[in-house]
Design a protein around this motif. Sequence first.
Motif, PDB file in Angstrom:
ATOM      1  N   ASP A 156       0.844  -1.197   0.000  1.00  0.00           N
ATOM      2  CA  ASP A 156       0.000   0.000   0.000  1.00  0.00           C
ATOM      3  C   ASP A 156       0.882   1.250   0.000  1.00  0.00           C
ATOM      4  OD1 ASP A 156      -2.085   1.812   0.180  1.00  0.00           O
ATOM      5  OD2 ASP A 156      -2.363   1.535   2.345  1.00  0.00           O
ATOM      6  N   PRO A 157       1.556   1.539  -1.124  1.00  0.00           N
ATOM      7  CA  PRO A 157       2.440   2.711  -1.164  1.00  0.00           C
ATOM      8  C   PRO A 157       1.714   4.009  -0.822  1.00  0.00           C
ATOM      9  CG  PRO A 157       2.818   1.308  -3.073  1.00  0.00           C
ATOM     10  CD  PRO A 157       1.592   0.778  -2.397  1.00  0.00           C
ATOM     11  N   VAL A 158       0.473   4.150  -1.286  1.00  0.00           N
ATOM     12  CA  VAL A 158      -0.278   5.383  -1.011  1.00  0.00           C
ATOM     13  C   VAL A 158      -0.485   5.545   0.494  1.00  0.00           C
ATOM     14  CG1 VAL A 158      -2.449   6.608  -1.386  1.00  0.00           C
ATOM     15  CG2 VAL A 158      -1.422   5.286  -3.256  1.00  0.00           C
ATOM     16  N   GLY A 159      -0.759   4.460   1.178  1.00  0.00           N
ATOM     17  CA  GLY A 159      -0.990   4.520   2.610  1.00  0.00           C
ATOM     18  C   GLY A 159       0.241   4.895   3.411  1.00  0.00           C
ATOM     19  N   GLU A 160       1.426   4.759   2.824  1.00  0.00           N
ATOM     20  CA  GLU A 160       2.659   5.094   3.546  1.00  0.00           C
ATOM     21  C   GLU A 160       2.851   6.606   3.685  1.00  0.00           C
ATOM     22  OE1 GLU A 160       4.230   2.808   4.992  1.00  0.00           O
ATOM     23  OE2 GLU A 160       3.455   1.039   3.945  1.00  0.00           O
ATOM     24  N   ILE A 161       2.172   7.376   2.851  1.00  0.00           N
ATOM     25  CA  ILE A 161       2.401   8.816   2.832  1.00  0.00           C
ATOM     26  C   ILE A 161       2.076   9.458   4.178  1.00  0.00           C
ATOM     27  CG2 ILE A 161       1.600  10.987   1.789  1.00  0.00           C
ATOM     28  CD1 ILE A 161       1.298   9.415  -0.841  1.00  0.00           C
ATOM     29  N   LYS A 162       1.016   8.995   4.807  1.00  0.00           N
ATOM     30  CA  LYS A 162       0.613   9.605   6.077  1.00  0.00           C
ATOM     31  C   LYS A 162       1.618   9.371   7.188  1.00  0.00           C
ATOM     32  CE  LYS A 162      -2.435   5.741   7.466  1.00  0.00           C
ATOM     33  NZ  LYS A 162      -2.352   4.992   6.188  1.00  0.00           N
ATOM     34  N   HIS A 163       2.548   8.443   6.985  1.00  0.00           N
ATOM     35  CA  HIS A 163       3.552   8.151   8.006  1.00  0.00           C
ATOM     36  C   HIS A 163       4.852   8.929   7.774  1.00  0.00           C
ATOM     37  CE1 HIS A 163       0.966   4.989   9.417  1.00  0.00           C
ATOM     38  NE2 HIS A 163       1.026   4.340   8.260  1.00  0.00           N
ATOM     39  N   MET A 164       4.929   9.687   6.691  1.00  0.00           N
ATOM     40  CA  MET A 164       6.161  10.382   6.361  1.00  0.00           C
ATOM     41  C   MET A 164       6.298  11.695   7.146  1.00  0.00           C
ATOM     42  SD  MET A 164       7.709   8.354   4.347  1.00  0.00           S
ATOM     43  CE  MET A 164       6.922   6.871   5.010  1.00  0.00           C
ATOM     44  N   PRO A 165       7.531  12.111   7.452  1.00  0.00           N
ATOM     45  CA  PRO A 165       7.732  13.352   8.212  1.00  0.00           C
ATOM     46  C   PRO A 165       7.258  14.581   7.448  1.00  0.00           C
ATOM     47  CG  PRO A 165       9.736  12.012   8.172  1.00  0.00           C
ATOM     48  CD  PRO A 165       8.799  11.417   7.177  1.00  0.00           C
ATOM     49  N   GLN A 178      -1.727   4.436 -12.958  1.00  0.00           N
ATOM     50  CA  GLN A 178      -2.816   4.625 -11.999  1.00  0.00           C
ATOM     51  C   GLN A 178      -2.266   4.812 -10.590  1.00  0.00           C
ATOM     52  OE1 GLN A 178      -6.104   5.150 -12.561  1.00  0.00           O
ATOM     53  NE2 GLN A 178      -6.128   5.617 -10.352  1.00  0.00           N
ATOM     54  N   LEU A 179      -1.225   4.057 -10.257  1.00  0.00           N
ATOM     55  CA  LEU A 179      -0.591   4.245  -8.948  1.00  0.00           C
ATOM     56  C   LEU A 179       0.027   5.637  -8.856  1.00  0.00           C
ATOM     57  CD1 LEU A 179       0.368   3.287  -6.194  1.00  0.00           C
ATOM     58  CD2 LEU A 179       2.306   2.157  -7.335  1.00  0.00           C
ATOM     59  N   ASP A 180       0.651   6.087  -9.942  1.00  0.00           N
ATOM     60  CA  ASP A 180       1.189   7.449  -9.964  1.00  0.00           C
ATOM     61  C   ASP A 180       0.092   8.472  -9.645  1.00  0.00           C
ATOM     62  OD1 ASP A 180       3.628   6.445 -10.675  1.00  0.00           O
ATOM     63  OD2 ASP A 180       3.628   7.237 -12.719  1.00  0.00           O
ATOM     64  N   PHE A 181      -1.065   8.278 -10.267  1.00  0.00           N
ATOM     65  CA  PHE A 181      -2.161   9.224 -10.054  1.00  0.00           C
ATOM     66  C   PHE A 181      -2.666   9.167  -8.616  1.00  0.00           C
ATOM     67  CE2 PHE A 181      -6.677  10.434 -10.132  1.00  0.00           C
ATOM     68  CZ  PHE A 181      -6.559  11.725 -10.629  1.00  0.00           C
ATOM     69  N   ASP A 182      -2.812   7.964  -8.075  1.00  0.00           N
ATOM     70  CA  ASP A 182      -3.272   7.826  -6.693  1.00  0.00           C
ATOM     71  C   ASP A 182      -2.273   8.449  -5.721  1.00  0.00           C
ATOM     72  OD1 ASP A 182      -5.518   6.506  -7.608  1.00  0.00           O
ATOM     73  OD2 ASP A 182      -4.666   4.498  -7.278  1.00  0.00           O
ATOM     74  N   LEU A 183      -0.993   8.272  -6.007  1.00  0.00           N
ATOM     75  CA  LEU A 183       0.036   8.896  -5.177  1.00  0.00           C
ATOM     76  C   LEU A 183      -0.031  10.420  -5.286  1.00  0.00           C
ATOM     77  CD1 LEU A 183       3.011   6.486  -5.958  1.00  0.00           C
ATOM     78  CD2 LEU A 183       1.992   6.845  -3.704  1.00  0.00           C
ATOM     79  N   ALA A 184      -0.243  10.914  -6.500  1.00  0.00           N
ATOM     80  CA  ALA A 184      -0.348  12.364  -6.687  1.00  0.00           C
ATOM     81  C   ALA A 184      -1.499  12.929  -5.867  1.00  0.00           C
ATOM     82  CB  ALA A 184      -0.534  12.685  -8.167  1.00  0.00           C
TER      83      ALA A 184
END
Length: 272
Positions: A156-165, A178-184
């Motif tokens: 779940d790469p998108v879910g990792e964003i909330k854990h970043m500093p 599609q993953l690029d877009f979801d990450l964006a």
Amino acid sequence: MNQISWIQHLAYLEQQGEECVLVTVLEDKGSVPRDAGTKMIVTRDELFATIGGGHLEHLATQMAREILIKGENKTHIERFNLGARLGQCCGGMATLSFEPIGFNQHHLVLFGAGHVAKALVNIVQTLPFKITWIDEREAEFPTQLAPNVHKLVSDDPVGEIKHMPANSYYLVMTHNHQLDFDLARAILTQDNASYFGMIGSLTKRKKFDLRLSHRGFSADIIDNMICPIGIGAVKGKHPAEIAVSVAGELIAHYQGQTLEQKRPIKQHGLVG
């Protein structure tokens, strides 16, 4: 602990890219737990060495961690009356310095472990960056990584964003549009990203701008996404050439330079 041990710990933390505060007894008068020159290293979670324990060390640890939380980058000097202020029976005076170390580093979150990402990591790992490198495919990562590069295999790469500093740099280089877009979408929802770049052409940029606008993102927010990425003057399609171009853009950003605009912008902020 002896002097060698704190030096070794400091070298280890620097190698790992972990921020810390070096607490030093600058001056001692009267009866104090430790003499001038004694040092202690404080991280967010650990202590290395000691300035004597007791209330003085407890208060110094609290103050050092406040510096870490605030991200302050200047040395503080404080004088403590061990009798009146801290209620310690020794009753002397101690002057401490609080020196932040490692605050010149930036945090890069890199999504994707393809050829360009691998070439980029080879460069960026030599710069003042701590790198969190994320991909779903463990086999894509090199077997050996530099100490300041943390591999994160995630379904779940998108879910990792909330854990970043806060104030992280984000680079999206995955194998899936599609993953690029979801990450964006997730990164642009953050209000504290220092930099957000995505690999791709102007055509990809135009499609993403329109899709994002249809999902309610304003033009100002969308313009926080840099795509195409890299310095325009550095041409080429070889992974190493792209990596040099992108690394140059990251350097320009943390040096405070205005990044070049590589796409046509209409007044409303979207590609025409």
